[in-house]
Write a protein that holds these residues in place. Structure first.
Motif, mmCIF file in Angstrom:
data_model
loop_
_atom_site.group_PDB
_atom_site.id
_atom_site.type_symbol
_atom_site.label_atom_id
_atom_site.label_comp_id
_atom_site.label_asym_id
_atom_site.label_seq_id
_atom_site.Cartn_x
_atom_site.Cartn_y
_atom_site.Cartn_z
ATOM 1 N N SER A 118 0.817 -1.220 0.000
ATOM 2 C CA SER A 118 0.000 0.000 0.000
ATOM 3 C C SER A 118 0.846 1.263 0.000
ATOM 4 N N TYR A 119 1.878 1.292 0.816
ATOM 5 C CA TYR A 119 2.745 2.469 0.866
ATOM 6 C C TYR A 119 4.167 2.038 1.181
ATOM 7 N N MET A 120 5.110 2.845 0.746
ATOM 8 C CA MET A 120 6.522 2.563 0.990
ATOM 9 C C MET A 120 7.052 3.553 2.013
ATOM 10 N N LYS A 121 7.797 3.022 2.983
ATOM 11 C CA LYS A 121 8.371 3.821 4.052
ATOM 12 C C LYS A 121 9.891 3.714 3.981
ATOM 13 N N CYS A 122 10.563 4.846 3.812
ATOM 14 C CA CYS A 122 12.020 4.887 3.736
ATOM 15 C C CYS A 122 12.564 5.623 4.959
ATOM 16 N N THR A 123 13.650 5.111 5.514
ATOM 17 C CA THR A 123 14.297 5.732 6.673
ATOM 18 C C THR A 123 15.791 5.811 6.426
ATOM 19 N N TRP A 124 16.443 6.756 7.100
ATOM 20 C CA TRP A 124 17.891 6.918 6.979
ATOM 21 C C TRP A 124 18.426 7.657 8.197
ATOM 22 N N LEU A 125 19.754 7.666 8.316
ATOM 23 C CA LEU A 125 20.456 8.409 9.354
ATOM 24 C C LEU A 125 21.243 9.536 8.715
ATOM 25 N N PRO A 126 21.359 10.676 9.385
ATOM 26 C CA PRO A 126 22.151 11.781 8.809
ATOM 27 C C PRO A 126 23.611 11.379 8.647
ATOM 28 N N GLY A 127 24.270 12.027 7.683
ATOM 29 C CA GLY A 127 25.693 11.792 7.484
ATOM 30 C C GLY A 127 26.523 12.380 8.619
ATOM 31 N N CYS A 163 10.357 9.014 5.482
ATOM 32 C CA CYS A 163 9.334 9.578 4.602
ATOM 33 C C CYS A 163 8.509 8.429 4.032
ATOM 34 N N SER A 164 7.213 8.633 3.907
ATOM 35 C CA SER A 164 6.305 7.614 3.383
ATOM 36 C C SER A 164 5.541 8.173 2.192
ATOM 37 N N PHE A 165 5.313 7.318 1.217
ATOM 38 C CA PHE A 165 4.527 7.723 0.042
ATOM 39 C C PHE A 165 3.694 6.533 -0.423
ATOM 40 N N ALA A 166 2.545 6.846 -1.013
ATOM 41 C CA ALA A 166 1.618 5.808 -1.471
ATOM 42 C C ALA A 166 2.224 5.033 -2.627
ATOM 43 N N LEU A 167 1.980 3.716 -2.601
ATOM 44 C CA LEU A 167 2.467 2.848 -3.682
ATOM 45 C C LEU A 167 1.477 1.704 -3.821
ATOM 46 N N THR A 168 0.342 1.997 -4.459
ATOM 47 C CA THR A 168 -0.736 1.013 -4.550
ATOM 48 C C THR A 168 -1.068 0.627 -5.976
ATOM 49 N N ASN A 169 -0.697 1.444 -6.955
ATOM 50 C CA ASN A 169 -1.127 1.168 -8.324
ATOM 51 C C ASN A 169 -0.339 0.050 -8.986
ATOM 52 N N LEU A 170 0.581 -0.593 -8.255
ATOM 53 C CA LEU A 170 1.338 -1.698 -8.829
ATOM 54 C C LEU A 170 0.870 -3.045 -8.318
ATOM 55 N N LYS A 171 -0.008 -3.069 -7.342
ATOM 56 C CA LYS A 171 -0.332 -4.324 -6.667
ATOM 57 C C LYS A 171 -1.083 -5.296 -7.579
ATOM 58 N N ASP A 172 -1.841 -4.789 -8.560
ATOM 59 C CA ASP A 172 -2.613 -5.666 -9.440
ATOM 60 C C ASP A 172 -1.907 -5.932 -10.760
ATOM 61 N N SER A 173 -0.736 -5.370 -10.960
ATOM 62 C CA SER A 173 -0.007 -5.572 -12.200
ATOM 63 C C SER A 173 1.162 -6.513 -11.955
ATOM 64 N N SER A 174 1.795 -6.887 -13.035
ATOM 65 C CA SER A 174 2.972 -7.752 -12.940
ATOM 66 C C SER A 174 4.175 -6.885 -12.614
ATOM 67 N N PHE A 175 4.628 -6.962 -11.364
ATOM 68 C CA PHE A 175 5.704 -6.079 -10.932
ATOM 69 C C PHE A 175 6.998 -6.848 -10.661
ATOM 70 N N GLU A 176 7.106 -8.099 -11.163
ATOM 71 C CA GLU A 176 8.301 -8.882 -10.865
ATOM 72 C C GLU A 176 9.567 -8.219 -11.384
ATOM 73 N N GLN A 177 9.473 -7.515 -12.499
ATOM 74 C CA GLN A 177 10.653 -6.899 -13.089
ATOM 75 C C GLN A 177 10.776 -5.419 -12.754
ATOM 76 N N HIS A 178 9.921 -4.922 -11.871
ATOM 77 C CA HIS A 178 9.919 -3.496 -11.571
ATOM 78 C C HIS A 178 10.616 -3.221 -10.247
ATOM 79 N N SER A 179 10.980 -1.983 -10.073
ATOM 80 C CA SER A 179 11.618 -1.544 -8.835
ATOM 81 C C SER A 179 11.324 -0.064 -8.652
#
Length: 405
Positions: A118-127, A163-179
């Protein structure tokens, strides 16, 4: 009678160039060699640094999706066959420019997880060489987007930034080769950009399932639950935890395929899963919870378990309200008794330990000096006696007078 293929070395390719599309898509292009043999069917041999990803193809271009955290180089040569043993022409090399900025300023531990498809959540530490008030920006792109987008929901969790962003429009498609391509940098362009590529077949964390029903039959415990949305049952593995109140054991069952042949589950809603837990004592309190993860039948990654589901209990004493009420009532009664005891402690002390009378004081009151009250009563008795004597004298005189007349 045929003509043998030329074995002489062909001239090198020309005009080799490199460009970057989207965030992390690197494209190399080149022109055919000048002066190539007319009897040669040109093929192009190419590979990356350390001779990785060797390829022989007729196309005059090659692309690669790679995080641009360091320089990437491609070497290209021409030859007349598809046999790798044939020596290609002199190899021509072209590299991407290294990212600008101090390497110590780039963010670290940049990780992204696709939550429940449904959504992707990315995290990181400052340099290391960054200011604490640095304002970060995350950009992302995937093949279903027409352009690069900016993540708006930047937040902090302790030392981590996310940071989080929506990522739902790929769930019903063939995403094996996607990133999904990710880049993190600051608004002032003072730090070095950091890149990451997240395959959509990995880093997937499902939501916890929902337990629908528990019941006993033939000495076995049956558990029925509903999978998280967006997932097929065949793409998930399960872990069922059963906690028994009597034995105080915590048994965990790993379930690859959950099925129950039981008439109790006929007519249930689609998407519900069943598992039979053997050897559970029905006369005790049993608490069950479940979690799931993706399996390698549908995904490359099977490391991220979901959170545990809400627990459900079955057996005796499943409702702890009575015991909680009794415990609270006992505490209130004890507290009230203590307060009453403190209020009447002095009176209780007098009842238990009465005061001992003083003999000296008693004898003093009986035989000691007379006080003011005793003197007052003695004066009153003398006055009464004098009054009576005077009255008797007056009566006697009057009687004498009457007798003389």
């Amino acid at each position: 009678g045929g003509v043998a293929a030329p074995t002489e070395t062909q001239p090198p390719v020309t005009n080799l160039s490199v460009s970057v599309e989207n965030l992390c898509t690197v494209i190399w292009t080149w022109n055919p060699p000048e002066g190539a043999s007319p009897n040669c069917t040109l093929r192009y041999f190419s590979h990356f640094d350390n001779k990785q990803d060797k390829k022989i193809a007729p196309e005059t271009h090659r692309s690669k999706e790679v995080p641009l955290n360091e320089r990437i180089c491609l070497q290209v040569g021409s030859q007349c066959s598809t046999n790798e043993s044939d020596n290609p022409s002199i190899l021509v090399e072209k590299c991407t420019p290294p990212p600008e900025g101090d390497p110590e300023s780039a963010v670290t531990e940049l990780q992204c997880v696709w939550h429940n498809l449904s959504y992707m959540k990315c995290t990181w530490l400052p340099g290391r060489n960054t200011s604490p008030d640095t304002n970060y920006t995350l950009y992302y792109w995937h093949s279903s987007l027409g352009k690069i987008l900016q993540c708006e929901d930047i937040y902090r969790e302790g030392q981590h930034i996310g940071c989080s962003f929506a990522l739902t429009n790929l769930k019903d498609s063939s995403f094996e080769q996607h990133s999904v391509q990710i880049m993190v940098k600051d608004n002032a362009r003072k730090i070095r950009p950091s890149f990451n590529i997240v395959p959509l077949t990995s880093h997937v964390k499902p939501d916890p399932p929902h337990i629908k029903r528990l019941f006993f039959q033939n000495g076995n415990l049956y558990v029925q639950w509903k999978n998280p949305q967006n997932f097929y049952s065949r793409c998930l593995s399960y872990q069922v935890e059963v906690n028994n109140s009597q034995t105080e054991t915590n048994d965990i069952f790993y379930v690859e395929e959950a099925k129950c042949q039981n008439s109790e589950f006929e007519g249930n809603l689609e998407g519900t899963i069943c598992f039979m837990v053997p050897g559970v004592l029905p006369d005790t309190l049993n608490t069950v919870r479940i979690r799931v993860r993706t399996n390698k039948l549908c995904y490359e990654d099977d490391k991220l378990w979901s959170n545990w589901s809400q627990a459900m209990s079955i057996g005796e004493n499943t409702d702890p309200t009575f015991y909680i009420t009794m415990l609270l009532a006992t505490q209130v009664i004890v507290a009230g008794a203590i307060i009453i005891l403190l209020l009447y402690l002095k009176r209780l002390k007098i009842i238990i330990f009465p005061p001992i009378p003083d003999p000296g004081k008693i004898f003093k009151e009986m035989f000691g000096d007379q006080n003011d009250d005793t003197l007052h009563w003695r004066k009153y008795d003398i006055y009464e006696k004098q009054t009576k004597e005077e009255t008797d004298s007056v009566v006697l005189i009057e009687n004498l007078k009457k007798a003389s007349q």
